[in-house]
Motif scaffolding. Structure first.
Motif, PDB file in Angstrom:
ATOM      1  N   GLY A 260       0.787  -1.224   0.000  1.00  0.00           N
ATOM      2  CA  GLY A 260       0.000   0.000   0.000  1.00  0.00           C
ATOM      3  C   GLY A 260       0.817   1.271   0.000  1.00  0.00           C
ATOM      4  O   GLY A 260       0.336   2.329   0.414  1.00  0.00           O
ATOM      5  N   ILE A 261       2.075   1.191  -0.456  1.00  0.00           N
ATOM      6  CA  ILE A 261       2.926   2.382  -0.497  1.00  0.00           C
ATOM      7  C   ILE A 261       3.339   2.669  -1.937  1.00  0.00           C
ATOM      8  O   ILE A 261       3.312   1.787  -2.796  1.00  0.00           O
ATOM      9  CB  ILE A 261       4.190   2.216   0.377  1.00  0.00           C
ATOM     10  N   LYS A 262       3.707   3.931  -2.175  1.00  0.00           N
ATOM     11  CA  LYS A 262       4.219   4.285  -3.491  1.00  0.00           C
ATOM     12  C   LYS A 262       5.646   3.750  -3.609  1.00  0.00           C
ATOM     13  O   LYS A 262       6.507   4.101  -2.799  1.00  0.00           O
ATOM     14  CB  LYS A 262       4.212   5.803  -3.677  1.00  0.00           C
ATOM     15  N   PRO A 263       5.924   2.912  -4.620  1.00  0.00           N
ATOM     16  CA  PRO A 263       7.230   2.245  -4.686  1.00  0.00           C
ATOM     17  C   PRO A 263       8.411   3.195  -4.879  1.00  0.00           C
ATOM     18  O   PRO A 263       8.317   4.194  -5.600  1.00  0.00           O
ATOM     19  CB  PRO A 263       7.087   1.322  -5.911  1.00  0.00           C
ATOM     20  N   VAL A 264       9.490   2.886  -4.191  1.00  0.00           N
ATOM     21  CA  VAL A 264      10.798   3.494  -4.440  1.00  0.00           C
ATOM     22  C   VAL A 264      11.792   2.339  -4.523  1.00  0.00           C
ATOM     23  O   VAL A 264      11.520   1.247  -4.012  1.00  0.00           O
ATOM     24  CB  VAL A 264      11.222   4.472  -3.324  1.00  0.00           C
ATOM     25  N   LEU A 265      12.919   2.576  -5.160  1.00  0.00           N
ATOM     26  CA  LEU A 265      13.901   1.497  -5.275  1.00  0.00           C
ATOM     27  C   LEU A 265      14.587   1.262  -3.936  1.00  0.00           C
ATOM     28  O   LEU A 265      15.232   2.169  -3.386  1.00  0.00           O
ATOM     29  CB  LEU A 265      14.951   1.840  -6.337  1.00  0.00           C
ATOM     30  N   ARG A 266      14.452   0.059  -3.408  1.00  0.00           N
ATOM     31  CA  ARG A 266      15.179  -0.317  -2.194  1.00  0.00           C
ATOM     32  C   ARG A 266      16.554  -0.808  -2.631  1.00  0.00           C
ATOM     33  O   ARG A 266      16.812  -2.004  -2.776  1.00  0.00           O
ATOM     34  CB  ARG A 266      14.394  -1.387  -1.434  1.00  0.00           C
ATOM     35  N   TYR A 267      17.423   0.167  -2.851  1.00  0.00           N
ATOM     36  CA  TYR A 267      18.709  -0.072  -3.521  1.00  0.00           C
ATOM     37  C   TYR A 267      19.594  -1.077  -2.804  1.00  0.00           C
ATOM     38  O   TYR A 267      20.411  -1.760  -3.442  1.00  0.00           O
ATOM     39  CB  TYR A 267      19.451   1.259  -3.712  1.00  0.00           C
ATOM     40  N   ASN A 268      19.437  -1.214  -1.498  1.00  0.00           N
ATOM     41  CA  ASN A 268      20.268  -2.185  -0.769  1.00  0.00           C
ATOM     42  C   ASN A 268      19.947  -3.626  -1.143  1.00  0.00           C
ATOM     43  O   ASN A 268      20.737  -4.536  -0.874  1.00  0.00           O
ATOM     44  CB  ASN A 268      20.105  -1.992   0.739  1.00  0.00           C
ATOM     45  N   ASP A 269      18.777  -3.840  -1.762  1.00  0.00           N
ATOM     46  CA  ASP A 269      18.388  -5.192  -2.165  1.00  0.00           C
ATOM     47  C   ASP A 269      19.024  -5.621  -3.484  1.00  0.00           C
ATOM     48  O   ASP A 269      18.850  -6.767  -3.905  1.00  0.00           O
ATOM     49  CB  ASP A 269      16.860  -5.284  -2.321  1.00  0.00           C
ATOM     50  N   TYR A 270      19.754  -4.701  -4.131  1.00  0.00           N
ATOM     51  CA  TYR A 270      20.255  -4.994  -5.484  1.00  0.00           C
ATOM     52  C   TYR A 270      21.770  -4.799  -5.606  1.00  0.00           C
ATOM     53  O   TYR A 270      22.291  -4.640  -6.703  1.00  0.00           O
ATOM     54  CB  TYR A 270      19.552  -4.089  -6.504  1.00  0.00           C
ATOM     55  N   GLN A 271      22.474  -4.823  -4.499  1.00  0.00           N
ATOM     56  CA  GLN A 271      23.907  -4.552  -4.531  1.00  0.00           C
ATOM     57  C   GLN A 271      24.696  -5.580  -5.341  1.00  0.00           C
ATOM     58  O   GLN A 271      25.718  -5.255  -5.937  1.00  0.00           O
ATOM     59  CB  GLN A 271      24.453  -4.487  -3.101  1.00  0.00           C
ATOM     60  N   GLU A 272      24.225  -6.829  -5.347  1.00  0.00           N
ATOM     61  CA  GLU A 272      24.971  -7.847  -6.118  1.00  0.00           C
ATOM     62  C   GLU A 272      24.925  -7.582  -7.614  1.00  0.00           C
ATOM     63  O   GLU A 272      25.691  -8.164  -8.387  1.00  0.00           O
ATOM     64  CB  GLU A 272      24.441  -9.255  -5.811  1.00  0.00           C
TER      65      GLU A 272
END
Length: 480
Positions: A446-458
């Motif tokens: 229920g939130i407006k998406p933003v990139l959770r950049y820490n999830d894509y470090q690899e």
């Protein structure tokens, strides 16, 4: 001999490799993403409405969309569709629609990657750079691939296609209004030069004005034609679908020719997978890469499903097209069909449409080349200015030169670019699927998406860029 070699390679790449590679990978992207282009279709309107602007003047999703539409929408919509119908019959329109719908997912993947792996411009911190050269280098660690892609983009779009567009516009004005080609060429050069020396922000601002006018104008004339022939529309759709699977004997090559022409012209027109549009998609200031993927997917829909269909309806609802008959084709077929519908002014309208379509494509082509140069120079201003002068001189030169052979060579370089880009996207499809899952997860929360950049470090993304964007956007949302 060089012409024969070029023709052989063009036929090999477009007729035997890309004609299969683009649809097959497009279907793979569609299925693996659970039909992302359809699931997210209506989210595009919310994304454009909620685009975050900040006081520093970043480029918005809408501006990036208009610039990409400026490139996708061009002579292919007016002349290319006419060629497809001439060689493949009405059934080619059906396969053009299919390749467009499939291509929407390909565009989603390549443009989401361009956003994920973008970097800041060295001269302007509010401008981003990205595209196939960047994601191939960063994600795969293969800079040589990025160099090849950049060179192919620069040659194809910055030099060959722009000079050819200048020739098409100038000769069209000479035919319709008896204006000498050199006069049109100088006029184009002045406007083009003023625009490109203003950088990407001026280019996007001009595209933001030109593109809606040209697209809506062309759509309006098609609506007029359809309204005048409204009783024939059901029969027209029936003709297109039936001819797609059972073409008339007048179409040489049978169903194979119908599919080939529809698919080929669809790919040429919407550019999905060719590696060009991601360069533009990367500049947009968005909270999540998927947002620009959705918007650029819609750009394919605008080009192929809406505007290419306008040309097809204009031609097929007229008496100008005769299956299997030798005669006018290309832009003249579209022009003659429109003249039959609305009188002599139809021919003038096509010429003006070509001017707007062609000039907006020139701005788009230039930006692709500039972005490729930036990959080498990283903001070297003197080098950029020399490059701009060369591009301007090519516009003048192209206005009175028949560049058929150069255009053919550019087709070859674009074909090579597409093969490389599609292979790179196929290798990097997993990061995009991760992006989609992350985006879906936040929607469910229920939130407006933003990139959770820490999830894509690899995936070797630039964490600092995304941290700045996400922090800035979250601050603005908190204040709202």
């Amino acid at each position: 001999m060089l012409v024969e070699i070029n023709d052989f390679l063009n036929n090999l790449i477009w007729g035997n490799i890309l004609i299969y590679l683009l649809p097959i990978l497009g279907i793979f992207f569609t299925v693996s993403s659970r039909f992302v282009q359809f699931r997210y279709f209506f989210k595009m309107f919310n994304i454009l409405r909620d685009t975050v602007h900040d006081k520093d003047g970043h480029i918005s999703s809408f501006q990036a969309l208009m610039l990409s539409v400026a490139g996708r929408v061009g002579g292919g919509n007016i002349a290319g569709v006419a060629v497809a119908i001439t060689l493949g019959g009405p059934g080619a329109v059906f396969w053009m629609w299919i390749i467009g719908l499939i291509g929407m997912s390909t565009s989603f993947f390549e443009c989401s990657l361009a956003q994920l792996y973008k970097e800041k411009d060295k001269q302007d911190s509010c401008v981003y750079r990205g595209g196939p050269a960047y994601y191939a280098t960063k994600a795969l660690g293969q800079k040589w691939i990025g160099i090849i892609i950049s060179v192919l983009l620069m040659i194809t779009f910055g030099f060959a296609f722009n000079a050819t567009q200048s020739f098409i516009i100038s000769t069209s004005f000479a035919s319709s209004f008896s204006v000498p080609t050199w006069v049109t060429g100088i006029g184009l050069t002045i406007i083009f030069g003023i625009t490109i020396f203003g950088g990407i922000k001026r280019i996007t601002k001009l595209s933001e004005v030109i593109v809606p006018i040209m697209a809506l104008g062309y759509l309006l004339i098609a609506v007029v034609v359809i309204s005048l022939n409204i009783t024939e529309i059901p029969a027209l759709f029936n003709l297109i679908v039936s001819e797609a699977f059972s073409p008339s004997s007048a179409i040489s090559g049978g169903i194979g020719a119908v599919i080939l022409q529809g698919a080929k012209r669809g790919m040429f027109s919407n550019e999905a997978g060719l590696g060009s549009t991601p360069n533009v998609a990367a500049v947009a200031y968005v909270a999540h890469p998927v947002q620009q993927g959705i918007v650029q997917s819609f750009s394919v829909f605008i080009d192929t499903i809406i505007l290419c269909s306008c040309t097809a309806f204009i031609i097929l609802l007229s008496g100008v097209y005769v299956p299997g008959a030798e005669g006018v084709q290309g832009v003249l077929l579209t022009q003659n069909a429109l003249i039959e519908h609305i009188g002599p002014y139809g021919g003038y309208f096509v010429t003006i449409a070509l001017l707007l379509f062609g000039f907006s494509s020139m701005l788009y082509n230039y930006y692709l080349a500039e972005n490729s140069l930036n990959f080498f120079s990283k903001g070297n201003i003197p080098l950029f200015n020399i490059f701009r002068v060369v591009c301007i001189l090519l516009i003048v030169w192209g206005s009175f030169q028949d560049l058929g052979s150069i255009f053919s060579f550019a087709d070859l370089s674009m074909g090579l670019l597409a093969v490389i880009n599609m292979i790179v996207i196929a290798i990097l499809y997993k990061p995009v699927l991760r992006l989609i899952k992350g985006y879906d997860r936040q929607i469910k929360e229920g939130i407006k998406p933003v990139l959770r950049y820490n999830d894509y470090q690899e995936f070797k993304i630039d964490k600092q860029i995304w941290k700045e964007i996400v922090d800035n956007i979250n601050d603005k949302r908190d204040k709202e």
